[in-house]
Scaffold this motif. Sequence first.
Motif, mmCIF file in Angstrom:
data_model
loop_
_atom_site.group_PDB
_atom_site.id
_atom_site.type_symbol
_atom_site.label_atom_id
_atom_site.label_comp_id
_atom_site.label_asym_id
_atom_site.label_seq_id
_atom_site.Cartn_x
_atom_site.Cartn_y
_atom_site.Cartn_z
ATOM 1 N N CYS A 130 0.724 -1.317 0.081
ATOM 2 C CA CYS A 130 -0.005 0.055 0.048
ATOM 3 C C CYS A 130 0.686 1.236 0.017
ATOM 4 O O CYS A 130 0.407 2.274 0.484
ATOM 5 C CB CYS A 130 -0.914 0.238 1.339
ATOM 6 S SG CYS A 130 -2.386 -1.412 1.071
ATOM 7 N N TYR A 131 2.022 1.234 -0.378
ATOM 8 C CA TYR A 131 3.103 2.560 -0.562
ATOM 9 C C TYR A 131 2.160 3.487 -1.623
ATOM 10 O O TYR A 131 2.174 4.693 -1.643
ATOM 11 C CB TYR A 131 4.353 2.279 -0.864
ATOM 12 C CG TYR A 131 4.823 1.397 0.323
ATOM 13 C CD1 TYR A 131 5.294 2.131 1.347
ATOM 14 C CD2 TYR A 131 5.439 0.474 -0.094
ATOM 15 C CE1 TYR A 131 6.092 1.462 2.368
ATOM 16 C CE2 TYR A 131 6.105 -0.432 0.771
ATOM 17 C CZ TYR A 131 6.415 0.039 2.098
ATOM 18 O OH TYR A 131 7.239 -0.499 3.130
ATOM 19 N N ASP A 132 1.524 2.655 -2.441
ATOM 20 C CA ASP A 132 1.014 3.572 -3.745
ATOM 21 C C ASP A 132 -0.205 4.625 -2.917
ATOM 22 O O ASP A 132 -0.639 5.402 -3.505
ATOM 23 C CB ASP A 132 0.409 2.689 -4.698
ATOM 24 C CG ASP A 132 -0.455 1.480 -4.354
ATOM 25 O OD1 ASP A 132 -0.319 1.176 -3.248
ATOM 26 O OD2 ASP A 132 -1.284 0.904 -5.201
ATOM 27 N N ASN A 133 -0.908 3.965 -1.977
ATOM 28 C CA ASN A 133 -1.998 4.501 -1.321
ATOM 29 C C ASN A 133 -1.383 5.965 -0.803
ATOM 30 O O ASN A 133 -2.189 6.863 -0.822
ATOM 31 C CB ASN A 133 -2.646 4.018 -0.299
ATOM 32 C CG ASN A 133 -3.598 3.030 -0.809
ATOM 33 O OD1 ASN A 133 -3.941 2.790 -1.813
ATOM 34 N ND2 ASN A 133 -4.110 2.096 0.249
ATOM 35 N N ALA A 150 0.911 7.714 -2.067
ATOM 36 C CA ALA A 150 0.964 8.605 -3.341
ATOM 37 C C ALA A 150 -0.219 9.019 -3.562
ATOM 38 O O ALA A 150 -0.334 10.316 -4.159
ATOM 39 C CB ALA A 150 1.928 7.778 -4.491
ATOM 40 N N ARG A 151 -1.379 8.201 -3.835
ATOM 41 C CA ARG A 151 -2.621 8.674 -3.997
ATOM 42 C C ARG A 151 -3.224 9.609 -3.190
ATOM 43 O O ARG A 151 -4.042 10.478 -3.827
ATOM 44 C CB ARG A 151 -3.583 7.459 -4.335
ATOM 45 C CG ARG A 151 -3.147 6.577 -5.329
ATOM 46 C CD ARG A 151 -4.098 5.314 -5.506
ATOM 47 N NE ARG A 151 -3.794 4.170 -6.474
ATOM 48 C CZ ARG A 151 -4.071 2.890 -6.628
ATOM 49 N NH1 ARG A 151 -4.731 2.662 -5.642
ATOM 50 N NH2 ARG A 151 -3.562 2.268 -7.490
ATOM 51 N N ARG A 194 10.516 4.433 1.038
ATOM 52 C CA ARG A 194 9.023 4.446 0.302
ATOM 53 C C ARG A 194 8.056 5.261 0.625
ATOM 54 O O ARG A 194 7.571 5.934 -0.296
ATOM 55 C CB ARG A 194 8.517 2.984 0.294
ATOM 56 C CG ARG A 194 9.430 2.007 -0.476
ATOM 57 C CD ARG A 194 8.522 0.796 -0.620
ATOM 58 N NE ARG A 194 9.539 -0.199 -1.340
ATOM 59 C CZ ARG A 194 8.869 -1.267 -2.018
ATOM 60 N NH1 ARG A 194 7.514 -1.514 -1.976
ATOM 61 N NH2 ARG A 194 9.726 -1.998 -2.844
ATOM 62 N N ASN A 254 6.782 8.901 -1.813
ATOM 63 C CA ASN A 254 5.492 8.891 -1.773
ATOM 64 C C ASN A 254 4.949 10.223 -1.160
ATOM 65 O O ASN A 254 3.551 10.071 -0.782
ATOM 66 C CB ASN A 254 4.797 7.682 -1.664
ATOM 67 C CG ASN A 254 4.935 6.644 -2.620
ATOM 68 O OD1 ASN A 254 4.589 6.799 -3.958
ATOM 69 N ND2 ASN A 254 5.740 5.791 -2.009
#
Length: 167
Positions: free
Chosen positions: A46-49, A51-52, A90, A94
């Motif tokens: 969930c590192y992309d969360n 960034a989102r 990370r 992000n």
Amino acid sequence: NRDGLLARARALYADREAAKHIWGLGFHWYGDPRYESWPDKAGQLCYDNVARVHELRPDKHLVMTEACQEGGPHLREWTLGERYAENIIRDLNNHTEAWIDWNLLLDSSGGPNHAGNYCSAPILVDPQRDLIIFQSSFYYIGQFSRFILPGAKRVLCACSRDALECT
């Protein structure tokens, strides 16, 4: 935790009146199926969360507010420091602006803890033996703290290896 961060951010920021009073969001690092027993082993990191959430409201701040390796003190395990480094890198990559450990100092059993949820910490103290143990996470956090100074700017970087993180 990172897994619910995006859903919470969407709900909070959807309320325009409430969003005016929100400085930013904090999140915890828990839920990584590689290190903890309770998440689904097929789960995501969930590192992309992170960034989102930044993309949703780039004017708001992101702070990782609690990291702690559960399951006891993990004496002299270098993988503990590596977990900290991966998470710090990370999260910074992000758009996280600050990163806070939960327990900087615990006793050698991983306490005290009212819930019996003994943890590790960057520094462990054994008062019976008059001993201070600096864990690998202490040195990893120290490396970031010494070289990322207030007002520092992050520059774009990339790695050519999957197992190498950079920030």
